[in-house]
Design an enzyme around this catalytic site. Structure first.
Site, PDB file in Angstrom:
ATOM      1  N   HIS A 119       0.879  -1.171   0.000  1.00  0.00           N
ATOM      2  CA  HIS A 119       0.000   0.000   0.000  1.00  0.00           C
ATOM      3  C   HIS A 119       0.918   1.223   0.000  1.00  0.00           C
ATOM      4  O   HIS A 119       2.000   1.188   0.609  1.00  0.00           O
ATOM      5  CB  HIS A 119      -0.842   0.105   1.263  1.00  0.00           C
ATOM      6  CG  HIS A 119      -1.708  -1.074   1.572  1.00  0.00           C
ATOM      7  ND1 HIS A 119      -1.251  -2.182   2.217  1.00  0.00           N
ATOM      8  CD2 HIS A 119      -3.023  -1.289   1.357  1.00  0.00           C
ATOM      9  CE1 HIS A 119      -2.239  -3.045   2.377  1.00  0.00           C
ATOM     10  NE2 HIS A 119      -3.328  -2.540   1.865  1.00  0.00           N
TER      11      HIS A 119
ATOM     12  N   ASP B 287       2.283   1.972   3.365  1.00  0.00           N
ATOM     13  CA  ASP B 287       3.211   0.994   3.964  1.00  0.00           C
ATOM     14  C   ASP B 287       4.647   1.428   3.708  1.00  0.00           C
ATOM     15  O   ASP B 287       5.513   1.259   4.554  1.00  0.00           O
ATOM     16  CB  ASP B 287       3.135  -0.392   3.297  1.00  0.00           C
ATOM     17  CG  ASP B 287       1.785  -1.024   3.325  1.00  0.00           C
ATOM     18  OD1 ASP B 287       0.999  -0.682   4.202  1.00  0.00           O
ATOM     19  OD2 ASP B 287       1.536  -1.880   2.445  1.00  0.00           O
TER      20      ASP B 287
HETATM   21  C1  XUL Z   1      -7.248  -6.871   4.551  1.00  0.00           C
HETATM   22  C2  XUL Z   1      -6.468  -7.239   3.359  1.00  0.00           C
HETATM   23  C3  XUL Z   1      -5.701  -6.139   2.719  1.00  0.00           C
HETATM   24  C4  XUL Z   1      -5.612  -6.229   1.246  1.00  0.00           C
HETATM   25  C5  XUL Z   1      -4.897  -5.065   0.602  1.00  0.00           C
HETATM   26  O1  XUL Z   1      -7.976  -7.910   5.096  1.00  0.00           O
HETATM   27  O2  XUL Z   1      -6.440  -8.376   2.960  1.00  0.00           O
HETATM   28  O3  XUL Z   1      -4.444  -6.127   3.295  1.00  0.00           O
HETATM   29  O4  XUL Z   1      -4.967  -7.395   0.834  1.00  0.00           O
HETATM   30  O5  XUL Z   1      -5.456  -3.855   0.940  1.00  0.00           O
END
Ligand code: XUL
Ligand code: CO
Length: 442
Positions: free
Chosen positions: A101, A104
């Site tokens: 993300h 992150d």
């Molecule tokens: C949350 C989840 C996230 C997604 C990306 O449950 O799985 O981390 O993979 O946003």
């Protein structure tokens, strides 16, 4: 910079008889299975948020993980140091992909412009590290759920300003994903849903989400990004009801808003179980509607009702998944991303290796077992036989659209009763699968 994982060398394949916990017993990257190397089939990926941002806290206590490289600050320097550690880990483990993300990898600033500058500074280092190691980006995404501005949703917020901020964040996250050569871009709508219908205009929120995705498609074209978009379904947590509840709900949404050609699904094992499905069910549904894209590989706990994001070690579950994935033609842009974290009790740096080695070995075994089952054709033959009445005569004509209800009424009035249908033999098939799971060499 000193090594973060000093004392741990490159993880090697030592074969099933090895007792070395820091070696692969089954994952042999270059070994060819069913026409492709294991690395090409499995396309393993590290989830940056869990591996390097999740310190192991829970609602009852703080993080426990030893991360000597991380000074806990929200500085760009700290973020850059973390990138170098992440790539040391990726290299030592021999994993070819990672996912992140925006927030992150780089700290959120006090304004959008500052956040974008922070991201640009870190992306430069990510790019250099990708070039140095050959590691690639499986997908990028924007975190549209952590900041308090998103407490009511992002693309489904009642505030047009928040929608606009989320749009700006996605535009930037897509641009850096493109810059880093990412294979795809992902949307997970953790806060796209509602807690109470008493304060929610569901239709308006869904329309806004549809608009948001259309804008993302336009932006993708504008910047020349050619990878697919993924939606990652999840029924709940953090929101009580999430709109992308499961693969079927995500598909219905994409169909309704005319978006299917731009999207595929990223199926997460633990999200499937939270939705009351098996991992394999969600994969099979995605494949059936032509939307199989990628996988977040993890597992839930059958005794707990939340997203425990444990590393996948269940061979039966992984084999069931690999059967569907291979039937769907395997991964093209997608891969197996370990969206999983070490237990709070597993706080040492070496535990991150044990966790990933276990997940990789599990899927390597599952690949080999599923390949053997498919090669012998034992399940496929049974299924083909079970549907044989559709391969000719009446069945073929119905499938070809040549029969009406009135035709079928006449046929069955004349015939009286259907031909008897053979036993489903579920227990026999389960026994056969168990034989493969217990077979030597896996
Ligand atoms: C949350 C989840 C996230 C997604 C990306 O449950 O799985 O981390 O993979 O946003
Ligand atoms: Co996930």
């Amino acid at each position: 910079m000193a090594e973060a994982f000093a004392g741990i060398g490159k993880i090697r394949y030592e074969g099933p008889t090895s007792k070395n916990p820091l070696a692969f017993k089954h994952y042999n990257a270059g070994e060819v299975v069913a026409g492709k190397t294991m690395a090409e089939h499995l396309r393993f990926s590290i989830a940056y948020w869990h591996a390097f941002r999740n310190a192991g806290g829970d609602p009852f206590g703080p993080g426990t993980r030893q991360m000597s490289w991380d000074d806990g600050s929200a500085s760009v320097d700290n973020a850059i140091r973390r990138v170098r550690v992440a790539f040391e880990f990726l290299e030592k483990l021999g994993v070819g992909f990672y996912c992140f993300h925006d927030r992150d990898v780089a700290p959120e600033g006090s304004t959008l412009a500052e956040s974008n500058r922070n991201l640009d500074a870190v992306v430069k280092v990510l790019k250099a590290e990708q070039q140095r190691t050959g590691v690639k980006l499986l997908w990028g995404t924007a975190n549209l759920f952590s900041h308090p501005r998103y407490m009511h949703g992002a693309a489904t917020s009642p505030s047009a300003d928040v929608f606009a901020f989320a749009a700006a964040q996605v535009a930037k996250a897509m641009e850096v994903t493109h810059e880093l050569g990412g294979a795809a871009y992902l949307f997970w709508g953790g806060r796209e849903g509602y807690k109470s219908l008493l304060n929610t205009d569901m239709k308006r929120e869904l329309d806004h989400l549809g608009r948001f995705f259309h804008m993302a498609v336009e932006h993708k074209k504008a910047i020349g990004f050619t990878g697919p978009f993924y939606i990652e379904p999840k029924p709940k947590e953090p929101t009580k009801h999430q709109y992308d509840f499961d693969a079927a709900a995500a598909y219905a949404f994409l169909r309704h808003y005319g978006l299917t050609e731009h999207f595929k699904l990223n199926i997460e094992a633990n999200h499937a179980t939270l939705a009351g499905h098996t991992f394999a069910h969600e994969l099979a549904y995605a494949a059936a509607v032509g939307l199989f894209g990628s996988v977040d590989a993890n597992r839930g706990d059958p005794l707990l009702g939340w997203d425990t994001d444990q590393f996948p070690t269940d061979l039966y579950d992984a084999t069931s998944a690999m059967l569907v994935i291979l039937d769907a033609g395997g991964f093209s842009t997608g891969g197996l991303n370990f969206d999983a974290h070490v237990a709070r009790e597993s706080f040492e740096p070496v535990d991150l290796f044990h966790a990933h080695i276990g997940g990789m070995d599990t899927f390597a075994r599952a690949l080999k077992i599923a390949t053997a089952i498919r090669k012998d054709g034992v399940l496929a033959d049974f299924i083909r036989q079970r549907y044989a009445s559709w391969d000719g005569g009446l069945g073929r004509e119905i499938e070809a659209g040549k029969k009406s209800l009135a035709d079928l009424s006449r046929t069955m009035v004349e015939k009286g009763n259907p031909d008897p249908v053979a036993s489903g033999r579920i227990e026999m098939l389960e026994n056969i699968v168990n034989e493969y799971l217990g077979g030597t060499g896996f």
